[in-house]
Scaffold this motif. Structure first.
Motif, mmCIF file in Angstrom:
data_model
loop_
_atom_site.group_PDB
_atom_site.id
_atom_site.type_symbol
_atom_site.label_atom_id
_atom_site.label_comp_id
_atom_site.label_asym_id
_atom_site.label_seq_id
_atom_site.Cartn_x
_atom_site.Cartn_y
_atom_site.Cartn_z
ATOM 1 N N LEU A 117 9.615 45.541 -30.111
ATOM 2 C CA LEU A 117 10.632 45.163 -30.565
ATOM 3 C C LEU A 117 11.549 46.148 -31.305
ATOM 4 C CD1 LEU A 117 12.179 42.513 -31.625
ATOM 5 C CD2 LEU A 117 10.683 42.621 -33.757
ATOM 6 N N THR A 118 11.160 47.243 -31.946
ATOM 7 C CA THR A 118 12.082 48.173 -32.761
ATOM 8 C C THR A 118 12.779 48.923 -31.256
ATOM 9 O OG1 THR A 118 10.328 48.474 -34.335
ATOM 10 C CG2 THR A 118 11.693 50.373 -33.886
ATOM 11 N N ALA A 119 12.038 49.363 -29.965
ATOM 12 C CA ALA A 119 12.694 49.895 -29.135
ATOM 13 C C ALA A 119 13.796 48.814 -28.498
ATOM 14 C CB ALA A 119 11.550 50.230 -27.785
ATOM 15 N N PHE A 120 13.602 47.703 -28.415
ATOM 16 C CA PHE A 120 14.379 46.915 -27.764
ATOM 17 C C PHE A 120 15.824 46.616 -28.875
ATOM 18 C CE2 PHE A 120 10.979 44.087 -25.940
ATOM 19 C CZ PHE A 120 10.930 44.934 -24.880
ATOM 20 N N GLN A 121 15.664 46.622 -30.164
ATOM 21 C CA GLN A 121 16.687 46.712 -30.974
ATOM 22 C C GLN A 121 17.586 47.964 -31.032
ATOM 23 O OE1 GLN A 121 14.527 45.697 -34.503
ATOM 24 N NE2 GLN A 121 15.180 43.282 -34.256
ATOM 25 N N GLY A 122 16.683 49.141 -30.697
ATOM 26 C CA GLY A 122 17.329 50.273 -30.794
ATOM 27 C C GLY A 122 18.254 50.538 -29.705
ATOM 28 N N ALA A 123 17.897 49.915 -28.469
ATOM 29 C CA ALA A 123 18.691 49.887 -27.350
ATOM 30 C C ALA A 123 19.706 48.838 -27.306
ATOM 31 C CB ALA A 123 17.777 49.727 -26.009
ATOM 32 N N GLY A 124 19.977 48.135 -28.432
ATOM 33 C CA GLY A 124 20.977 47.257 -28.442
ATOM 34 C C GLY A 124 20.877 45.951 -27.672
ATOM 35 N N LEU A 125 19.556 45.880 -26.895
ATOM 36 C CA LEU A 125 19.323 44.592 -26.240
ATOM 37 C C LEU A 125 19.153 43.267 -27.212
ATOM 38 C CD1 LEU A 125 16.500 45.911 -23.953
ATOM 39 C CD2 LEU A 125 19.034 45.915 -23.661
ATOM 40 N N ILE A 126 18.779 43.316 -28.343
ATOM 41 C CA ILE A 126 18.719 42.024 -29.273
ATOM 42 C C ILE A 126 19.789 42.198 -30.099
ATOM 43 C CG2 ILE A 126 17.421 40.818 -30.799
ATOM 44 C CD1 ILE A 126 14.656 42.067 -29.517
ATOM 45 N N GLY A 127 20.785 41.164 -30.093
ATOM 46 C CA GLY A 127 21.944 41.191 -31.063
ATOM 47 C C GLY A 127 21.583 40.902 -32.622
#
Length: 703
Positions: A117-127
């Motif tokens: 989740l931290t990786a997805f948020q860091g990549a901007g995938l989760i608004g």
């Protein structure tokens, strides 16, 4: 020097829990085990209801109040991170018309591994923008969607509207969209109220059941202790203060009642609550539960430290209270002497010192309790702060729901309540343990006159009495009677005289079998009194003491003493026979006149006449009189002498005499001196011998 104060004896204070003592107590609880079992079941239900409340709040917050979703935007399917998102967590995503855009609800978002989740948020995938997800189930919801079509997005059977756009809707339309949430919150509230009502009913039944059990156990235990004390020999009462025995049956039994109804109930409830909270927290989120429990070792250390210091303080308070009670009893019992010798100021000074010591002891105990409660509060607040810090970060990072955090906070506050209860219940536990020990000590006392295994019976007792080489001492090697031998024939009157301490009253006590001789035999009609049932023996002996004790009640009950076989005519005949009718007729209620405890409202002569009537009511074959006509005026003595003459007719009589004028009609006189029989014979024989009796006579009538 050890001082036995009677109310709280000694300074011994054992463990707060004693398995052996608890087993003893359980013997009295066992008859009510079904009620106690039902009470424990009710406690389980009540505890379960308490555990449900925070969980219902969690459900209300997560499922109905704070409902949200996030938008996921995939920029390229070639990216390993984005492929991992679709491959590993694709089942959680809700697709939209745009193949590169998805929605994910907050409940599914928390199922993603925190690292991913931290990786997805860091990549901007989760608004970061939050959306409200819902499914239109009625015309009202569909109308709102049609009216604000540009604000809604569709994905996976849901409609999504951002919370920012929702502010542009009217209040009526917002309530229409969230009608399901409002209904869900209403259902949770109804369940809340229903559980509260059930909890109230179950709590009432549980408290009533335990109070009923406590009252019944207290009733049974009091009867057991009272009955046991009544069977103990007089040697026990010789060295045991009456106030101590009263305390056993009142205060100590009451302490056990408090332990049974308060400690027993709270102990089970606290244990169930602690175990339940631990299980629920681990079930909801084990990682967060471990964070909450990280302070448990500190709590255990503080609790055990408090326990040790509180016991020492409690012991000191008990000792000071014991000294105060002893001083109060001594001063109030001897208040006449205090006032005669002007000891008020000195006694006040001494009591002031004791009272100040008691004050200091209580203040020490208060300081310990006052310190323990805030420390537990501080530790509890530290745990809550730790939970907010760690759990709040989880909520912010979307790995923990807000409802779960709120539930954890509620459970954590509940978790510290049983620990705080220790400070309130510890004194009760200590006092109940000490009371149990003291009650068991009384019940374990076996100083009883032994009953014969095969008792003999005497049909038509005549009243022949014989003492054969009787030697007796109350305690130790101090012999009170030594080689006493004499006999009293049927119908004979024998007087026993001697100086104070000669052993006269001891002879009577042995004949009544209040005590057992160390050597020798006492026989009635040739039968050793140890072969007779004690109740039968005493029913054949009428005892009239110099100090007559009357019970609180009326004159009739003091004559009957439980002998319901006496009719009204029998009682009236008896009081006339002993001349008691002369003063009874003057009383407003006659035989029904109230008698205060000890007979304080009657004169000494009136009490003696009632004692004669009491003795005649049992119609004994043997009559014992312990200077029964002393300390009265001339007219009353005349009535007493007449009653005494009637009472002695046809009975074997033994008279303990201090005034030689009262034994002139005795058939024989026994002269006692320092525990031995020194002379025996008629009055004329003893006077002619000019021995001990002659000296007694000369001293009394030297004028």
């Amino acid at each position: 020097m050890h001082v036995d104060y009677g109310y709280f004896e000694g300074d011994h204070l054992g463990k707060p829990y004693d398995i052996k003592l608890m087993r003893r107590l359980l013997t009295y609880v066992r008859p009510y085990r079904l009620i106690i079992g039902a009470s424990i079941v009710l406690i389980l239900f009540v505890t379960g209801f308490e555990l449900l409340f925070p969980y219902l709040i969690k459900v209300a917050i997560d499922d109905y109040i704070v409902v949200s979703a996030r938008k996921i935007t995939v920029k390229s399917h070639r990216s390993p991170l984005q492929r991992m998102l679709l491959d590993r967590y694709g089942a959680l995503l809700l697709p939209t018309a745009d193949p590169m855009t998805f929605f994910i609800r907050a409940s599914e978002l928390r199922e993603i591994e925190p690292r991913d989740l931290t990786a997805f948020q860091g990549a901007g995938l989760i608004g970061e923008e939050r959306f409200y997800p819902f499914r239109p189930r009625g015309e009202v919801e569909k109308r709102v969607v049609e009216q604000y079509r540009s604000s809604f997005q569709r994905g996976g059977g849901y409609y999504f509207i951002s919370y920012q756009d929702m502010k542009g809707l009217s209040q009526k339309d917002i309530l229409a969209l969230r009608r399901g949430d409002v209904r869900g919150v209403a259902v949770i509230s109804a369940i809340f109220i229903f559980i509260l009502i059930l909890s109230f009913g179950f709590t009432f039944l549980q408290v009533y059941a335990m109070e009923y059990t406590g009252q019944r156990v207290m009733h049974d235990l009091r009867m057991r202790v009272f009955g046991h004390i009544q069977r103990l020999s007089l040697s026990f009462f010789d060295r045991t203060p009456v106030g101590r025995l009263v305390t056993r049956i009142t205060n100590d039994v009451q302490n056990l009642h408090e332990m049974l109804t308060i400690i027993f109930t709270y102990l089970f409830k606290d244990i169930f609550l602690l175990v339940g909270i631990i299980v629920v927290l681990i079930k909801i989120n084990w990682e967060l539960a471990l964070v909450c429990f990280s302070l448990l070792p500190l709590i255990v250390y503080i609790t055990f430290s408090f326990s040790s210091k509180a016991r020492d303080a409690f012991r000191e308070v008990r000792l000071k209270i014991a000294k105060i009670n002893a001083t109060l009893q001594e001063n109030f019992s001897g208040i006449k002497v205090v006032q005669i010798f002007n000891r008020e100021r000195e006694n006040y000074r001494r009591f002031k010192v004791l009272n100040h010591e008691n004050y200091l002891a209580n203040m020490r105990q208060i300081r310990i309790f006052a310190l323990f409660v805030p420390i537990i509060e501080i530790v509890g607040t530290m745990a809550i702060a730790l939970l907010i810090w760690y759990g709040g970060g989880k909520v912010i990072s979307n790995t923990l729901s807000l409802g779960t955090l709120v539930a954890f906070l509620s459970y954590l506050r509940m978790f510290f309540q049983p620990i705080r209860d220790i400070s309130e219940k510890y004194n009760i536990m200590q006092s109940a343990r000490a009371s149990t020990e003291r009650i068991c000590h009384v019940l374990d006392n076996r100083e009883m006159i032994p009953e014969p295994s095969s008792p003999q019976s005497i049909a038509g007792i005549r009243g022949d009495i014989e003492f054969r080489n009787v030697t007796f001492s109350y305690a130790g090697d101090e012999v009170v009677l030594r080689d006493i031998s004499f006999n009293v024939r049927e119908g004979e009157t024998v007087a026993i005289v001697g100086a104070t301490g000669a052993g006269k009253t001891s002879i009577i006590s042995l004949l009544e079998r209040f005590y057992e001789p160390q050597r020798g035999q006492i026989l009635i009609d040739g039968v050793d009194i140890r072969e007779l049932e004690t109740s039968f023996l005493r029913s054949q002996i009428g005892l009239v003491l110099q100090d007559v004790f009357l019970f609180a009640g009326d004159i009739r009950s003091n004559i009957q003493l439980g002998n319901e076989g006496l009719s009204q005519d029998d009682i009236e005949r008896i009081v006339r026979y002993v001349n008691a009718d002369r003063f009874i007729q003057k009383l407003p209620k006659g035989l029904e006149e109230d008698v205060k405890e000890g007979g304080s409202t009657l004169s000494a002569g009136e009490r003696q006449l009632l004692a004669f009537a009491r003795a005649l009511a049992v119609n004994p074959k043997i009559l014992i009189l312990d200077e029964a006509t002393s300390s009265v005026d001339t007219e009353t003595e005349r009535l007493l002498q007449d009653a005494l003459r009637k009472l002695m007719q046809g009975r074997t009589s033994i008279i303990i005499a201090h005034r030689l004028s009262t034994i002139q009609r005795a058939d024989r006189i026994i002269v006692m001196h320092k525990g031995r029989i020194r002379e025996m014979g008629t009055r004329a024989q003893l006077m002619a011998r000019k021995g001990f009796y002659y000296e007694f006579y000369r001293l009394q009538y030297k004028t």
